[in-house]
Each structure stands twice: as structure tokens, then as C-alpha cells.
Scaffold this active site. Structure first.
Site, PDB file in Angstrom:
ATOM      1  CG  ASP A  17     -79.586  20.055 -21.571  1.00 19.81           C
ATOM      2  OD1 ASP A  17     -80.482  19.191 -21.625  1.00 19.81           O
ATOM      3  OD2 ASP A  17     -78.619  19.981 -20.799  1.00 19.81           O
ATOM      4  CG  ASP A 112     -75.658  22.560 -24.195  1.00 18.16           C
ATOM      5  OD1 ASP A 112     -75.406  23.611 -23.586  1.00 18.16           O
ATOM      6  OD2 ASP A 112     -75.576  21.426 -23.674  1.00 18.16           O
ATOM      7  CD  GLU A 113     -77.761  24.524 -20.045  1.00 18.59           C
ATOM      8  OE1 GLU A 113     -78.408  24.085 -19.070  1.00 18.59           O
ATOM      9  OE2 GLU A 113     -76.742  25.230 -19.928  1.00 18.59           O
TER      10      GLU A 113
END
Length: 237
Positions: A17, A112-113
Site C-alpha cells: 500500500d 492504495d492497497e
């Protein structure tokens, strides 16, 4: 737990992430902001939804109303940005294109992961593979990342959090390695485990369980065998 949720035996997963992702996206196009506190505000500039470590050190909390921290930001030269979701989505896309070059299976978990199935890759040296991955992302996009590795997605996510909390790991934590688990899990607060919310943490604390190590030691008859995180317990030993 049904078959679809059961861990795939022998697999190794990585969760990567972006660190302070929205802020890092802004910094990627303004390198002069490196080392300076940065925050990103929610829609209509209502409250802080992303903060760099420098901003957190000033006491700026997640969700802090901007009108309450405006003077603090001005005094400490905090760079303040309105949300730019078009930019963040594009940077997320670029990062996932890189991930597909490193792993045959990529599952986007959030903006974001992403989870990567890295079973057997890198000659089994998963820490080195994780370092290569994060260095490539940093070079090609400017986004700093952390990588957590584990035999289940739950442990990979916990490893990711551990990598963030322990600078000596240099951004990569491998919980597929028994020695690493033995070093970090016993003292890890149980509330950091994916799926253990405030209510579950309170119930566990009531029976004397405050760390992941203590959770690992529980017998199934003590009422955790059906929890969403108990499937990872067999891999913690």
C-alpha cells in the site's frame, strides 16, 4: 468459514500500500514538499483525510475539522491540499500496472492497497522481492510503500502494519517466516489484526487477550474458532 474464504494451502501473499497515499500523490509532483508536513482535506475541504508523518507529529488527527487546525497549519507551514480523486485514481492505476509485472494474481483491495500472490517468486526470498517491488514503485511513480507478506491475507495485512510501525524492517515484513512471526507477533496489540474491531477487542480483553500472541494461544473451545480471523491462527505457530 466456507471454502471460498478458506486459505489456499501453501500460498504466500503480499499486501502493498501507499504510505499516506493522497499526500504522497501530491508530493510526487512537488518534490519540494518532501520532509514538510502535508495534509489532504475531504470534499469541500471539511476535514483532514490524509496526513504525512510530519503532520501527525504536530497532533493533526484523522478527521480533524480544518477550521480547528487552520492556525496550527499556518504556524507550522503545513501544505494543505483539496482532494484530487482523479489524480489519486490515476496513480493507483499506475501502481497496479507495476504490480502485474511482479505477480500473476493481483487483487485490488482499495485505492492504495493491493494483494499479490507471490508464491514461489523471487526464489522464495520474499523480503528481497518485496524490497524490489517497493523500490520499483518508488522509482516509477514517486510513491513510497510498505509491503506485508504472509501465508494468509490476514497475516499479510498485519505484516504490512508491522512494517509501518518498525523502521528497522525497512518497509517490508515477512510473516511467512516463522522467526519473524515469533519476534513481532507476541507483543502486537490484538486490535491491529484485520477483522478485530473495537467490540471484538473488548471481548478478547475481557478474557485476558490483549496481544496477537495471546490470541494465538487460545484454545478453539474458548469461542474464537468461528471468528473471521481465526483461520489465520493455524499459520501463526
Amino acid at each position: 468459514m466456507d471454502a471460498a474464504q478458506a486459505p489456499r494451502v501453501g500460498r504466500v501473499y503480499a499486501l502493498i500500500d501507499g504510505n499516506s497515499f493522497y499526500c504522497s500523490c501530491e508530493r510526487a509532483f512537488a518534490p519540494a514538499l518532501n520532509g514538510r508536513p502535508v495534509i489532504v482535506l475531504s470534499n469541500n475541504d471539511g476535514c483532514a483525510v490524509a496526513r504525512t508523518p510530519e503532520a501527525k507529529a504536530l497532533g493533526i488527527a484523522m478527521g480533524a475539522p480544518f477550521f480547528k487546525i487552520r492556525d496550527l497549519c499556518r504556524k507550522n507551514q503545513v501544505a494543505v491540499f483539496s482532494s484530487n480523486y482523479t489524480l489519486y485514481g490515476d496513480m493507483s492505476r499506475r501502481m497496479n500496472e507495476i504490480y502485474h509485472q511482479f505477480a500473476p494474481e493481483v487483487e485490488v483491495y482499495s485505492i492504495d492497497e493491493s494483494f499479490l500472490d507471490i508464491t514461489g517468486l523471487g526464489g522464495g526470498n520474499y523480503v528481497a522481492y518485496g524490497q524490489q517491488l517497493r523500490q520499483t514503485v518508488r522509482t516509477w511513480t514517486g510513491i513510497p510503500t510498505c509491503v506485508g507478506i504472509g501465508p494468509t491475507k490476514t497475516l499479510a495485512k498485519l505484516a504490512n502494519r508491522t512494517a509501518k510501525n518498525h523502521p528497522e524492517l525497512n518497509g517490508v515484513c515477512d510473516f511467512s517466516d516463522r522467526a519473524t512471526r515469533e519476534k513481532y507477533l507476541p507483543a502486537t496489540p490484538v486490535g491491529e489484526l484485520w477483522g478485530v474491531g473495537a467490540a471484538s477487542a473488548a471481548k478478547l480483553k475481557a478474557i485476558g487477550v490483549e496481544t496477537v500472541g495471546q490470541l494465538r494461544a487460545l484454545e478453539p473451545k474458548q469461542g474464537v474458532s468461528c471468528s473471521p480471523w481465526s483461520a489465520s491462527a493455524q499459520f501463526m505457530n
